[in-house]
Design a protein around this motif. Structure first.
Motif, PDB file in Angstrom:
ATOM      1  N   VAL A  74      90.575 107.850  61.654  1.00 35.22           N
ATOM      2  CA  VAL A  74      91.346 106.595  61.691  1.00 35.22           C
ATOM      3  C   VAL A  74      90.685 105.538  60.809  1.00 35.22           C
ATOM      4  O   VAL A  74      91.343 104.830  60.023  1.00 35.22           O
ATOM      5  N   SER A  75      89.360 105.418  60.910  1.00 35.67           N
ATOM      6  CA  SER A  75      88.635 104.411  60.121  1.00 35.67           C
ATOM      7  C   SER A  75      88.731 104.716  58.637  1.00 35.67           C
ATOM      8  O   SER A  75      88.945 103.801  57.803  1.00 35.67           O
ATOM      9  N   SER A  76      88.560 105.981  58.259  1.00 34.04           N
ATOM     10  CA  SER A  76      88.621 106.330  56.841  1.00 34.04           C
ATOM     11  C   SER A  76      90.034 106.156  56.296  1.00 34.04           C
ATOM     12  O   SER A  76      90.217 105.714  55.150  1.00 34.04           O
ATOM     13  N   THR A  77      91.050 106.499  57.082  1.00 32.56           N
ATOM     14  CA  THR A  77      92.431 106.317  56.633  1.00 32.56           C
ATOM     15  C   THR A  77      92.737 104.842  56.401  1.00 32.56           C
ATOM     16  O   THR A  77      93.414 104.474  55.416  1.00 32.56           O
ATOM     17  N   ARG A  78      92.234 103.980  57.291  1.00 38.45           N
ATOM     18  CA  ARG A  78      92.445 102.537  57.117  1.00 38.45           C
ATOM     19  C   ARG A  78      91.856 102.050  55.799  1.00 38.45           C
ATOM     20  O   ARG A  78      92.489 101.307  55.044  1.00 38.45           O
ATOM     21  N   LEU A  79      90.631 102.501  55.484  1.00 42.27           N
ATOM     22  CA  LEU A  79      89.988 102.067  54.251  1.00 42.27           C
ATOM     23  C   LEU A  79      90.669 102.640  53.011  1.00 42.27           C
ATOM     24  O   LEU A  79      90.766 101.974  51.978  1.00 42.27           O
ATOM     25  N   ILE A  80      91.149 103.898  53.116  1.00 40.93           N
ATOM     26  CA  ILE A  80      91.830 104.523  51.978  1.00 40.93           C
ATOM     27  C   ILE A  80      93.106 103.776  51.638  1.00 40.93           C
ATOM     28  O   ILE A  80      93.401 103.477  50.466  1.00 40.93           O
ATOM     29  N   LEU A  81      93.883 103.440  52.664  1.00 39.97           N
ATOM     30  CA  LEU A  81      95.180 102.804  52.416  1.00 39.97           C
ATOM     31  C   LEU A  81      95.033 101.331  52.059  1.00 39.97           C
ATOM     32  O   LEU A  81      95.846 100.794  51.290  1.00 39.97           O
ATOM     33  N   ILE A  82      94.008 100.641  52.596  1.00 39.47           N
ATOM     34  CA  ILE A  82      93.864  99.205  52.323  1.00 39.47           C
ATOM     35  C   ILE A  82      93.111  98.962  51.026  1.00 39.47           C
ATOM     36  O   ILE A  82      93.557  98.196  50.159  1.00 39.47           O
ATOM     37  N   ASN A  83      91.951  99.614  50.879  1.00 36.44           N
ATOM     38  CA  ASN A  83      91.083  99.324  49.743  1.00 36.44           C
ATOM     39  C   ASN A  83      91.164 100.366  48.633  1.00 36.44           C
ATOM     40  O   ASN A  83      90.651 100.141  47.532  1.00 36.44           O
ATOM     41  N   GLY A  84      91.687 101.546  48.949  1.00 32.70           N
ATOM     42  CA  GLY A  84      91.658 102.615  47.961  1.00 32.70           C
ATOM     43  C   GLY A  84      90.269 103.173  47.770  1.00 32.70           C
ATOM     44  O   GLY A  84      89.996 103.879  46.791  1.00 32.70           O
TER      45      GLY A  84
END
Length: 677
Positions: A74-84
């Motif tokens: 969940v944490s990594s997906t959030r960073l991938i989608l928000i910050n790339g």
């Protein structure tokens, strides 16, 4: 360790919070690395676990690691989608696998997910389910086994509680593993869904919010998705493998690595055959030669080395055993073991070995088992184990029977021949080697196989060599049964009666008579050929008269009268008993000659009169040879015991009965009388 439980609680709460609060990339890198380390530690612990219960916390640990991994997703997906960008760990894994081709890297990632979901997860789930079912089904049998061991006195109450607790823990463990395996399955499904969400969400985010073209968005977000998936799936794959190892692990004395090497590489023949097969494939046209030859050489060398190592180990073990045995015999305290004497021994020369060798068709061992059963049925005694051994000091076809280490009888056979005995009705003689039947001392003839049918047609009794030994051994056991019956055997007989008649044994032993006194009475009966199989009647009689007298001889007479039916059946034919009686004057002489002392009663008769008794008795016994019946002496109850003692050395097999031991319905016919005129 003092505050370890508090740290675990804080860690579980932190895992849940991770799903809500964004994490900095450097913390995410640290947690992803810790996740891989934790999965590796769990796999190694499962491999070094000897039995599943040693890692009983594994189901709960499986839930926590799965939850931790999903929180990281969940944490990594959030960073991938928000910050790339989701940290250096995810980018490094993605670049390492994808390299220059995003499609190939993505396909490899999908293959890893398929392996994780279909192969390992599915298999571990099925094994856990079956193990839980069989464990629960086997609980009643294990509980009954514990109760049986407790009743037999093999285990203590503390051991019972421990074993029952282990059974309960085992059932709980496999039940928990059955449920925990569903976490692994769900985790694999979640990984597939998260991967799809990351790619689709990444394309939308890159193309709409970050103004990337399609190819750039696909390349960028595929790299991050594959990297994120690898960082999460590698620990998942390790823990799934640990799950499979735990649920498939049987109890052992060594870890998984040692068991693998021991059980797979313990057969050098297998490696040598594999080496030959690889060499054969290497010479086949069209197949690569070098790989097959290299592997063939490795297998051959390994098999050859293991073969010689195994031979050395066997020789070393044998030498150690010989050394231990030598040291054992040298110790002074171990000389006691050399004093053991076998109750019954059968020794034979090397020519008789085939009769006892099952591989050569011999059935002597089976006959010995039948002898023990026959003696139990006919005499009511438990015959000790009969020791059978060869003796090179004997003649090839000779055998010896020993009782308590002392020779009591011997005989000699002619292998591949039959022993023919004339029952007294055959007039025609048959050609053969004249001999004496060893059990009863009757004249007999050794005949060849070709003459067997002729001898049987003439009326001879024909038996083979194993039957000769078996009959001889049976008669010797009956003759010395009173010596083979000791206090320990009487204790076993009393215990068997106690199972069905507990009140009788509780009254008799030791309140009325001791085991030694009972043993003397039973030995007296066996000495005169009376069966003691009806132990209930014998013990009832001893309980009745044991308070009156402790004299074993008098108690024996009371028991004999109680066993009148048994005695009558043994000696009466067609409800008629032909006997030799004693002259009333002789009976009166015997009664007057009984001397009473503090140590018991004995008979005191003039030797000249004794010789006259023997002469008269011998003449009367000859009359029975014409009627083909066993001679029986009939006396008054008072005289019976003392007359038996008077003649037992000269006529050991002669039956002496009293009037009280014969059933009233039997017709008694006197065909002679012993007198001293």
């Amino acid at each position: 360790m003092k505050f370890g439980d508090i740290l675990v609680v804080i860690a579980v709460i932190a895992i849940v919070i991770m799903m809500i609060i964004p994490l900095p990339t450097f913390i995410l890198d640290l947690l992803l690395t810790f996740n891989i380390t934790l999965a590796l530690v769990i796999l190694l612990v499962s491999m070094y676990t000897l039995e599943p219960l040693q890692f009983s916390i594994f189901p709960s640990l499986l839930l926590l690691t799965t939850l931790f991994r999903l929180a990281l997703n969940v944490s990594s997906t959030r960073l991938i989608l928000i910050n790339g960008f989701a940290g250096n760990v995810i980018r490094a894994f993605g670049e390492f696998v994808i390299g220059s081709n995003a499609l190939v890297g993505f396909i490899i990632f999908l293959i890893l997910i398929v392996i994780q979901f279909i192969v390992i997860t599915k298999g571990a789930e099925r094994v856990a389910e079956v193990a839980a079912r069989f464990t629960l089904d086997g609980m009643p049998g294990k509980q009954m086994s514990i109760d049986a061991d407790l009743n037999a006195g093999l285990i203590t109450d503390a051991e019972v509680r421990k074993r029952r607790l282990d059974i309960q823990r085992e059932a709980d463990f496999y039940g928990a593993m059955d449920g925990a395996s569903k976490f692994v399955k769900g985790d694999a499904i979640a990984a597939i869904i998260i991967t799809i969400i990351n790619i689709i969400g990444g394309l939308i985010t890159g193309m709409i919010f970050k103004n990337m073209d399609f190819s750039t968005a696909v390349s960028h977000y595929t790299l991050l998705t594959v990297g994120d998936g690898l960082v999460s799936q590698i620990p998942a794959l390790l823990i799934s493998t640990a799950t499979g190892i735990i649920v498939t692990r049987a109890a052992s004395d060594s870890n998984l690595g040692e068991d693998l090497l021991k059980q797979i590489l313990s057969h050098p023949k297998v490696l040598l055959i594999a080496s030959a097969a690889l060499a054969f494939l290497g010479i086949m046209p069209g197949l690569p030669t070098i790989p097959f030859f290299v592997l063939s050489a490795i297998m051959g060398f390994s098999g050859y080395s293991m073969y010689h190592t195994g031979k050395k180990e066997i020789s070393k073990v044998e030498e150690e055993e010989i050394e231990k045995e030598t040291d054992y015999l040298k110790k002074p305290e171990n000389v006691v073991s050399l004093l053991q004497v076998d109750p019954i021994e059968l020794e034979f020369g090397y020519g008789i070995i085939p009769l006892a060798d099952v591989n050569q068709g011999g059935d002597l061992l089976d006959r010995v088992i039948m002898i023990r059963r026959q003696c139990a049925v006919e005499m009511g005694i438990i015959v000790p184990v009969i020791r059978i051994r060869d003796n090179i000091q004997l003649r090839p076809n000779e055998y010896v029977i020993k009782i308590k280490g002392v020779e009591v009888s011997r005989g000699e056979l002619k292998p591949d021949h039959y022993l023919a005995m004339n029952p007294g009705t055959v007039e025609e003689e048959i050609e053969g080697v004249q001999t004496v039947e060893p059990a009863f001392g009757l004249p007999a003839v050794w005949i060849s196989k070709e003459k067997k049918d002729k001898a049987e047609m003439l009326g001879y009794t024909v038996v083979d060599s194993p039957s000769v030994i078996a009959t001889h051994l049976t008669e010797v056991i009956k003759r010395y049964a009173h010596e083979l019956l000791g206090r320990q055997e009487v204790k076993m007989l009393a215990d068997s009666v106690k199972e069905s008649h507990p009140a009788l044994i509780e009254e008799l032993v030791p309140k009325v008579l001791s085991l030694g006194e009972i043993q003397k009475v039973l030995a007296n009966l066996l000495k005169e050929g009376i069966s003691i199989r009806d132990l209930v009647t014998i013990f009832e009689t001893l309980a009745d008269y044991g308070n009156i007298t402790k004299d074993p001889d008098m108690l024996t007479e009371y028991v004999r009268q109680a066993l009148s039916r048994v005695i009558t059946k043994k000696y009466v034919y067609d409800n008629r008993l032909k006997v030799i009686t004693l002259d009333p004057k002789l009976e009166e002489l015997i009664r007057d000659s009984i001397q009473q002392t503090d140590h018991g009663n004995y008979l005191s008769i003039n030797p000249e009169i004794t010789q006259k008794i023997f002469t008269s008795l011998s003449n009367e016994i000859k009359k029975f040879s014409s009627i083909n019946q066993e001679p029986v002496i009939l006396t008054s109850p008072v005289v019976r015991l003392f007359f038996r003692r008077l003649i037992e050395h000269t006529f050991p097999s002669l039956a002496v009965l009293s009037f009280n031991e014969i059933e009233p319905r039997v017709e008694v016919q006197s065909i002679g009388m012993v007198s001293i005129k």
